[in-house]
Design a protein around this motif. Structure first.
Motif, PDB file in Angstrom:
ATOM      1  N   ARG A 193       0.602  -0.914   0.068  1.00 43.78           N
ATOM      2  CA  ARG A 193       0.372   0.117  -0.627  1.00 43.78           C
ATOM      3  C   ARG A 193       0.978   1.225  -0.222  1.00 43.78           C
ATOM      4  NH1 ARG A 193      -3.539  -0.283   4.380  1.00 43.78           N
ATOM      5  NH2 ARG A 193      -2.890  -2.813   4.579  1.00 43.78           N
ATOM      6  N   ILE A 194       1.849   1.182   0.847  1.00 42.67           N
ATOM      7  CA  ILE A 194       2.674   2.328   0.845  1.00 42.67           C
ATOM      8  C   ILE A 194       3.378   2.465  -0.255  1.00 42.67           C
ATOM      9  CG2 ILE A 194       5.326   3.161   2.317  1.00 42.67           C
ATOM     10  CD1 ILE A 194       4.132   1.788   4.381  1.00 42.67           C
ATOM     11  N   ALA A 195       4.158   1.818  -0.905  1.00 45.39           N
ATOM     12  CA  ALA A 195       4.693   1.954  -2.115  1.00 45.39           C
ATOM     13  C   ALA A 195       3.348   2.641  -3.548  1.00 45.39           C
ATOM     14  CB  ALA A 195       5.403   0.127  -3.173  1.00 45.39           C
ATOM     15  N   ASN A 196       2.139   1.794  -3.670  1.00 48.52           N
ATOM     16  CA  ASN A 196       1.855   2.437  -4.091  1.00 48.52           C
ATOM     17  C   ASN A 196       1.152   3.550  -4.224  1.00 48.52           C
ATOM     18  OD1 ASN A 196       1.063   0.208  -5.569  1.00 48.52           O
ATOM     19  ND2 ASN A 196      -0.467  -0.811  -4.512  1.00 48.52           N
ATOM     20  N   ARG A 197       0.983   4.234  -2.487  1.00 46.76           N
ATOM     21  CA  ARG A 197       0.513   5.623  -2.291  1.00 46.76           C
ATOM     22  C   ARG A 197       1.942   6.254  -2.511  1.00 46.76           C
ATOM     23  NH1 ARG A 197      -2.344   4.536   3.282  1.00 46.76           N
ATOM     24  NH2 ARG A 197      -3.835   3.821   2.303  1.00 46.76           N
ATOM     25  N   LEU A 198       2.870   5.740  -2.666  1.00 53.73           N
ATOM     26  CA  LEU A 198       3.701   6.699  -2.956  1.00 53.73           C
ATOM     27  C   LEU A 198       4.319   6.989  -4.789  1.00 53.73           C
ATOM     28  CD1 LEU A 198       6.786   7.895  -2.034  1.00 53.73           C
ATOM     29  CD2 LEU A 198       8.053   6.220  -1.977  1.00 53.73           C
ATOM     30  N   LEU A 254      -0.332  -8.689  -7.932  1.00 51.71           N
ATOM     31  CA  LEU A 254      -0.758  -9.873  -8.754  1.00 51.71           C
ATOM     32  C   LEU A 254      -0.526 -10.682  -7.782  1.00 51.71           C
ATOM     33  CD1 LEU A 254      -0.633 -10.661 -13.043  1.00 51.71           C
ATOM     34  CD2 LEU A 254      -3.066  -9.241 -10.888  1.00 51.71           C
ATOM     35  N   ARG A 255       0.610 -10.589  -6.879  1.00 52.46           N
ATOM     36  CA  ARG A 255       1.162 -11.157  -5.639  1.00 52.46           C
ATOM     37  C   ARG A 255       0.232 -11.247  -4.752  1.00 52.46           C
ATOM     38  NH1 ARG A 255       5.420  -8.743  -2.823  1.00 52.46           N
ATOM     39  NH2 ARG A 255       3.602  -7.932  -1.236  1.00 52.46           N
ATOM     40  N   ARG A 256       0.076 -12.528  -4.443  1.00 45.88           N
ATOM     41  CA  ARG A 256      -1.066 -13.425  -2.905  1.00 45.88           C
ATOM     42  C   ARG A 256      -0.956 -12.782  -2.053  1.00 45.88           C
ATOM     43  NH1 ARG A 256      -4.238 -18.685  -5.233  1.00 45.88           N
ATOM     44  NH2 ARG A 256      -5.407 -17.147  -3.319  1.00 45.88           N
ATOM     45  N   ARG A 257      -1.751 -12.445  -1.221  1.00 49.34           N
ATOM     46  CA  ARG A 257      -1.336 -11.586   0.308  1.00 49.34           C
ATOM     47  C   ARG A 257      -1.380 -12.754   1.287  1.00 49.34           C
ATOM     48  NH1 ARG A 257       0.519  -7.672  -2.273  1.00 49.34           N
ATOM     49  NH2 ARG A 257      -0.951  -5.665  -3.013  1.00 49.34           N
ATOM     50  N   ARG A 258      -1.764 -13.909   1.010  1.00 48.58           N
ATOM     51  CA  ARG A 258      -2.469 -14.455   2.206  1.00 48.58           C
ATOM     52  C   ARG A 258      -1.257 -16.120   1.969  1.00 48.58           C
ATOM     53  NH1 ARG A 258      -9.023 -14.088   2.897  1.00 48.58           N
ATOM     54  NH2 ARG A 258      -8.075 -13.794   5.577  1.00 48.58           N
ATOM     55  N   LEU A 259      -1.164 -16.351   2.719  1.00 49.95           N
ATOM     56  CA  LEU A 259      -0.769 -17.726   2.677  1.00 49.95           C
ATOM     57  C   LEU A 259      -1.307 -18.812   3.084  1.00 49.95           C
ATOM     58  CD1 LEU A 259       1.910 -17.617   5.549  1.00 49.95           C
ATOM     59  CD2 LEU A 259       2.877 -17.649   2.832  1.00 49.95           C
ATOM     60  N   ASN A 260      -0.889 -19.722   1.459  1.00 45.49           N
ATOM     61  CA  ASN A 260      -1.953 -20.929   1.495  1.00 45.49           C
ATOM     62  C   ASN A 260      -1.689 -22.004   2.170  1.00 45.49           C
ATOM     63  OD1 ASN A 260      -3.318 -19.463  -0.812  1.00 45.49           O
ATOM     64  ND2 ASN A 260      -1.248 -20.460  -2.543  1.00 45.49           N
ATOM     65  N   ASP A 261      -0.525 -22.431   2.085  1.00 45.02           N
ATOM     66  CA  ASP A 261      -0.196 -23.056   3.534  1.00 45.02           C
ATOM     67  C   ASP A 261       0.899 -22.833   4.221  1.00 45.02           C
ATOM     68  OD1 ASP A 261       1.861 -23.027   1.764  1.00 45.02           O
ATOM     69  OD2 ASP A 261       1.691 -25.024   1.093  1.00 45.02           O
ATOM     70  N   VAL A 262       1.298 -23.450   5.324  1.00 41.50           N
ATOM     71  CA  VAL A 262       2.715 -23.129   6.343  1.00 41.50           C
ATOM     72  C   VAL A 262       2.772 -24.293   5.727  1.00 41.50           C
ATOM     73  CG1 VAL A 262       3.318 -22.692   8.759  1.00 41.50           C
ATOM     74  CG2 VAL A 262       0.438 -22.055   7.441  1.00 41.50           C
ATOM     75  N   VAL A 309      -9.102 -13.102  11.434  1.00 40.63           N
ATOM     76  CA  VAL A 309      -7.096 -14.062  11.643  1.00 40.63           C
ATOM     77  C   VAL A 309      -7.023 -13.829   9.700  1.00 40.63           C
ATOM     78  CG1 VAL A 309      -6.281 -15.792  12.048  1.00 40.63           C
ATOM     79  CG2 VAL A 309      -6.866 -15.048  13.674  1.00 40.63           C
ATOM     80  N   HIS A 310      -5.813 -13.453   9.945  1.00 42.89           N
ATOM     81  CA  HIS A 310      -4.868 -13.428   8.701  1.00 42.89           C
ATOM     82  C   HIS A 310      -3.704 -13.516   8.645  1.00 42.89           C
ATOM     83  CE1 HIS A 310      -4.067 -11.919   4.647  1.00 42.89           C
ATOM     84  NE2 HIS A 310      -2.943 -11.120   4.810  1.00 42.89           N
ATOM     85  N   LEU A 311      -3.353 -14.675   7.414  1.00 41.71           N
ATOM     86  CA  LEU A 311      -1.529 -14.904   7.606  1.00 41.71           C
ATOM     87  C   LEU A 311      -1.334 -15.033   6.990  1.00 41.71           C
ATOM     88  CD1 LEU A 311      -2.521 -19.585   8.703  1.00 41.71           C
ATOM     89  CD2 LEU A 311      -1.830 -16.654   9.942  1.00 41.71           C
ATOM     90  N   HIS A 312       0.788 -14.430   7.221  1.00 40.87           N
ATOM     91  CA  HIS A 312       1.015 -13.760   5.324  1.00 40.87           C
ATOM     92  C   HIS A 312       2.998 -13.716   5.677  1.00 40.87           C
ATOM     93  CE1 HIS A 312       2.284  -9.662   8.306  1.00 40.87           C
ATOM     94  NE2 HIS A 312       1.169 -10.387   8.415  1.00 40.87           N
ATOM     95  N   GLY A 313       2.998 -13.227   5.225  1.00 46.83           N
ATOM     96  CA  GLY A 313       4.548 -13.605   5.664  1.00 46.83           C
ATOM     97  C   GLY A 313       4.999 -14.958   4.629  1.00 46.83           C
ATOM     98  N   ARG A 314       6.090 -15.706   4.774  1.00 45.52           N
ATOM     99  CA  ARG A 314       6.683 -16.656   4.673  1.00 45.52           C
ATOM    100  C   ARG A 314       6.329 -18.177   5.037  1.00 45.52           C
ATOM    101  NH1 ARG A 314      11.652 -14.898   6.288  1.00 45.52           N
ATOM    102  NH2 ARG A 314      12.256 -16.828   6.773  1.00 45.52           N
TER     103      ARG A 314
END
Length: 181
Positions: free
Chosen positions: A2-7, A73-81, A117-122
């Motif tokens: 979001r910050i990159a888009n706004r910038l 287009l990159r997914r924001r949610r983790l499909n699996d852990v 709850v929303h999971l993100h990251g690697r």
């Protein structure tokens, strides 16, 4: 992102406003004249450096625009852990299943009306974003402490994760005014 888009939008907007202001100021030189004379338009045609600079600049701009479009287009949610196993391999746990379990555990805490709850990251190092809607009589500090010591600890140990950092946002539930009788 979001910050990159706004910038990016801010810089693009400032550049367009600056170009518009320069154009307006240049057009006020004398009424009835064109903005670019024929001499101005053909001035750089014979310079050897001009076309490589124009092509390189346009190529960089096109690559940046392509990078920005792909980042959207990159997914924001983790499909699996990725759950580490004792033999050095790993198993895959569906991210949605872990989110659902975390949400159910968070909603079972006293004082919590709703949880998201929303999971993100690697995959190997997930992070949780938890939004709690608290009842009007809930104690935020105690609820946050129970979320950390019970819900997040249980999820981390059940999934075999070494760490499960969480960003928690608390919000009060909207309710009508109570009337005294």
């Amino acid at each position: 992102m979001r910050i990159a888009n706004r910038l990016l939008l801010g810089v693009l907007g400032a550049a367009l406003m600056g170009a518009g202001a320069v154009t307006l100021l240049a057009g006020r030189r004398s009424p009835g004249t064109v903005l670019l004379t024929r001499a101005d338009r053909v001035r750089w045609r014979d310079e050897g450096w001009w076309w490589p600079v124009v092509i390189a600049t346009l190529s960089v701009l096109a690559l940046l625009a392509l990078w920005w479009a792909l980042a959207q287009l990159r997914r924001r949610r983790l499909n699996d852990v990725l759950v580490p196993l004792d033999d050095g391999t790993g198993a895959r746990l569906r991210g949605h299943a872990l989110e659902t379990a975390l949400r159910a555990d968070a909603e079972s805490l006293s004082g919590v009306a709703h949880a998201h709850v929303h999971l993100h990251g690697r995959r190997a190092a997930p992070k949780a974003r938890v939004a709690l809607v608290l009842d009007p009589r809930a104690e935020p500090a105690a609820t946050l402490r129970r979320l950390e010591t019970q819900t997040l600890t249980q999820a981390r140990t059940s999934a075999g994760l070494p760490d499960l950092p969480a960003e928690v946002r608390l919000r009060g539930e909207h309710h009508g005014a109570e009337r005294a009788r």
